[in-house]
Motif scaffolding. Structure first.
Motif, PDB file in Angstrom:
ATOM      1  N   MET A  84      -7.981  -8.311  -4.259  1.00  0.00           N
ATOM      2  CA  MET A  84      -6.557  -8.011  -4.258  1.00  0.00           C
ATOM      3  C   MET A  84      -6.399  -6.361  -3.902  1.00  0.00           C
ATOM      4  SD  MET A  84      -5.016 -10.826  -4.826  1.00  0.00           S
ATOM      5  CE  MET A  84      -3.469 -10.567  -4.963  1.00  0.00           C
ATOM      6  N   ALA A  85      -7.306  -5.605  -4.181  1.00  0.00           N
ATOM      7  CA  ALA A  85      -7.185  -4.316  -3.549  1.00  0.00           C
ATOM      8  C   ALA A  85      -6.833  -4.248  -1.947  1.00  0.00           C
ATOM      9  CB  ALA A  85      -8.637  -3.661  -3.819  1.00  0.00           C
ATOM     10  N   SER A  86      -7.376  -5.179  -1.418  1.00  0.00           N
ATOM     11  CA  SER A  86      -6.931  -5.126   0.213  1.00  0.00           C
ATOM     12  C   SER A  86      -5.727  -5.747   0.356  1.00  0.00           C
ATOM     13  CB  SER A  86      -8.118  -5.884   0.871  1.00  0.00           C
ATOM     14  OG  SER A  86      -7.923  -7.399   0.512  1.00  0.00           O
ATOM     15  N   THR A  87      -5.021  -6.479  -0.418  1.00  0.00           N
ATOM     16  CA  THR A  87      -3.836  -6.916  -0.229  1.00  0.00           C
ATOM     17  C   THR A  87      -2.669  -5.763  -0.825  1.00  0.00           C
ATOM     18  OG1 THR A  87      -4.559  -9.150  -0.901  1.00  0.00           O
ATOM     19  CG2 THR A  87      -2.258  -8.678  -1.143  1.00  0.00           C
ATOM     20  N   ARG A  92       0.915  -1.552   0.509  1.00  0.00           N
ATOM     21  CA  ARG A  92       1.304  -0.067   0.684  1.00  0.00           C
ATOM     22  C   ARG A  92       1.584   0.344   2.052  1.00  0.00           C
ATOM     23  NH1 ARG A  92       3.049   0.574  -4.513  1.00  0.00           N
ATOM     24  NH2 ARG A  92       1.411   0.351  -6.125  1.00  0.00           N
ATOM     25  N   GLN A  93       0.662   0.020   2.935  1.00  0.00           N
ATOM     26  CA  GLN A  93       0.609   0.279   4.256  1.00  0.00           C
ATOM     27  C   GLN A  93       2.043  -0.247   4.917  1.00  0.00           C
ATOM     28  OE1 GLN A  93      -1.206   2.487   5.770  1.00  0.00           O
ATOM     29  NE2 GLN A  93      -0.442   2.458   7.520  1.00  0.00           N
ATOM     30  N   GLU A  94       2.423  -1.544   4.694  1.00  0.00           N
ATOM     31  CA  GLU A  94       3.842  -2.269   5.222  1.00  0.00           C
ATOM     32  C   GLU A  94       4.749  -1.198   4.672  1.00  0.00           C
ATOM     33  OE1 GLU A  94       4.366  -4.251   7.405  1.00  0.00           O
ATOM     34  OE2 GLU A  94       2.174  -4.532   7.997  1.00  0.00           O
ATOM     35  N   ALA A  95       4.861  -0.881   3.437  1.00  0.00           N
ATOM     36  CA  ALA A  95       5.691   0.032   2.719  1.00  0.00           C
ATOM     37  C   ALA A  95       5.897   1.298   3.527  1.00  0.00           C
ATOM     38  CB  ALA A  95       5.627   0.363   1.414  1.00  0.00           C
ATOM     39  N   LYS A  96       4.878   1.839   3.887  1.00  0.00           N
ATOM     40  CA  LYS A  96       4.961   3.210   4.777  1.00  0.00           C
ATOM     41  C   LYS A  96       5.612   2.989   6.071  1.00  0.00           C
ATOM     42  CE  LYS A  96       1.161   5.454   2.448  1.00  0.00           C
ATOM     43  NZ  LYS A  96      -0.437   5.887   2.610  1.00  0.00           N
ATOM     44  N   ILE A  97       5.217   1.952   6.849  1.00  0.00           N
ATOM     45  CA  ILE A  97       5.799   1.472   8.237  1.00  0.00           C
ATOM     46  C   ILE A  97       7.118   1.010   8.204  1.00  0.00           C
ATOM     47  CG2 ILE A  97       5.433  -0.086  10.225  1.00  0.00           C
ATOM     48  CD1 ILE A  97       2.344  -0.003   9.286  1.00  0.00           C
ATOM     49  N   ALA A  98       7.534   0.310   7.318  1.00  0.00           N
ATOM     50  CA  ALA A  98       8.769  -0.125   7.224  1.00  0.00           C
ATOM     51  C   ALA A  98      10.066   0.667   7.334  1.00  0.00           C
ATOM     52  CB  ALA A  98       9.194  -1.063   5.823  1.00  0.00           C
ATOM     53  N   SER A  99      11.137   0.520   8.096  1.00  0.00           N
ATOM     54  CA  SER A  99      12.157   1.532   8.180  1.00  0.00           C
ATOM     55  C   SER A  99      13.468   1.079   7.107  1.00  0.00           C
ATOM     56  CB  SER A  99      12.679   1.183   9.517  1.00  0.00           C
ATOM     57  OG  SER A  99      13.108  -0.096   9.920  1.00  0.00           O
ATOM     58  N   ASP A 100      13.305  -0.272   6.842  1.00  0.00           N
ATOM     59  CA  ASP A 100      14.561  -0.534   5.878  1.00  0.00           C
ATOM     60  C   ASP A 100      13.945  -0.056   4.422  1.00  0.00           C
ATOM     61  OD1 ASP A 100      16.582  -1.808   4.842  1.00  0.00           O
ATOM     62  OD2 ASP A 100      15.692  -3.866   4.684  1.00  0.00           O
ATOM     63  N   LEU A 101      14.862   0.272   3.829  1.00  0.00           N
ATOM     64  CA  LEU A 101      14.522   0.862   2.307  1.00  0.00           C
ATOM     65  C   LEU A 101      14.464  -0.197   1.589  1.00  0.00           C
ATOM     66  CD1 LEU A 101      17.077   4.070   1.906  1.00  0.00           C
ATOM     67  CD2 LEU A 101      14.650   4.039   2.406  1.00  0.00           C
TER      68      LEU A 101
END
Length: 122
Positions: A84-87, A92-101
């Motif tokens: 689950m650490a990789s998930t 977290r990486q997708e949260a940094k990339i996403a533009s929508d709050l």
């Protein structure tokens, strides 16, 4: 364009009598009381629905934890925390990339929920 309304009225102020004022205030109070009662009923219904949803979520979480514990006993070499650490890292990486709050918040909330679940397993 050639027709216009020409009104030759003079505004006149009219004083209200005390019974008229009392009647208007009573009608406004009755309307407000009815609105408060309606909203109070809705809040009670929403509160009970929220409690039921929270109970359902807790039941699902407890079932998930029990299933994970059973799978840990069956597969002793399987480490769910490492898997689950990789998930969590990907979320977290997708949260940094996403533009929508809202998307960022959802990614972070999901990662946090998985981390909380893993903390309960330890």
């Amino acid at each position: 364009m050639n027709q216009h309304l020409h009104s030759y009225e003079i505004p006149v102020s009219r004083n209200k009598t005390i019974p008229e004022i009392i009647e208007d205030k009573k009608a406004a109070l009755d309307l407000a009381t009815e609105a408060v009662n309606s909203i109070s009923t809705q809040v009670d219904r929403l509160s009970s629905a929220r409690d039921q949803y929270q109970k359902d979520v807790n039941d699902v979480r407890d079932g998930l934890l029990a299933t994970i514990r059973e799978s840990k006993q069956i597969c002793t070499h399987f480490n769910l925390a490492e898997e689950m650490a990789s998930t969590i890292g990907k979320l977290r990486q997708e949260a940094k990339i996403a533009s929508d709050l809202n998307a960022k918040r959802e990614f972070n909330n999901t990662a946090g929920a998985i981390e909380a679940l893993l903390q309960q397993l330890r």
